[in-house]
Design a protein around this motif. Structure first.
Motif, PDB file in Angstrom:
ATOM      1  N   THR A 248       0.856  -1.132   0.044  1.00 35.74           N
ATOM      2  CA  THR A 248      -0.041   0.021  -0.052  1.00 35.74           C
ATOM      3  C   THR A 248       0.720   1.352   0.061  1.00 35.74           C
ATOM      4  OG1 THR A 248      -1.893  -1.197   1.236  1.00 35.74           O
ATOM      5  CG2 THR A 248      -1.733   1.143   1.114  1.00 35.74           C
TER       6      THR A 248
ATOM      7  N   ARG B  14       1.451   3.976  -3.343  1.00 36.04           N
ATOM      8  CA  ARG B  14       1.034   5.260  -3.125  1.00 36.04           C
ATOM      9  C   ARG B  14       2.268   6.156  -3.819  1.00 36.04           C
ATOM     10  NH1 ARG B  14      -0.076   5.578   3.066  1.00 36.04           N
ATOM     11  NH2 ARG B  14      -2.317   4.625   3.075  1.00 36.04           N
ATOM     12  N   ARG B  15       3.499   5.694  -4.038  1.00 32.08           N
ATOM     13  CA  ARG B  15       4.586   6.387  -4.643  1.00 32.08           C
ATOM     14  C   ARG B  15       4.840   5.837  -6.260  1.00 32.08           C
ATOM     15  NH1 ARG B  15       9.380   7.326  -0.363  1.00 32.08           N
ATOM     16  NH2 ARG B  15       8.042   7.725   1.215  1.00 32.08           N
TER      17      ARG B  15
END
Length: 71
Positions: free
Chosen positions: A17, A21-22
């Motif tokens: 997760t 996001r990156r």
């Protein structure tokens, strides 16, 4: 990313997760030597990210990696 579901500091799902996001294009393969214990975890086998039960053969791992890269 190939990561174990169960790790000392942070579980594999949490790690995935954070990294997604990156890098949203990241492909994820979760592995575990444990059978899923609850219905939430059961979905791991059929939904993204991909899941591979330990122990596994190298050929099986390569097949899952290929599958992840083709998604």
């Amino acid at each position: 990313l190939i990561t174990d579901l169960v790790m000392p500091e942070m579980g594999g799902r949490e790690l995935a997760t954070l990294l997604l996001r990156r890098a949203p294009e990241l492909r994820v393969l979760l592995v575990s030597g444990y059978e899923p214990h609850n219905p939430e975890e059961e979905g791991t086998r059929t939904e993204s990210p991909l899941f591979l039960q330990k122990p596994y053969r190298v050929a099986t791992l390569l097949g899952k990696v290929r599958e992840a890269l083709q998604r």
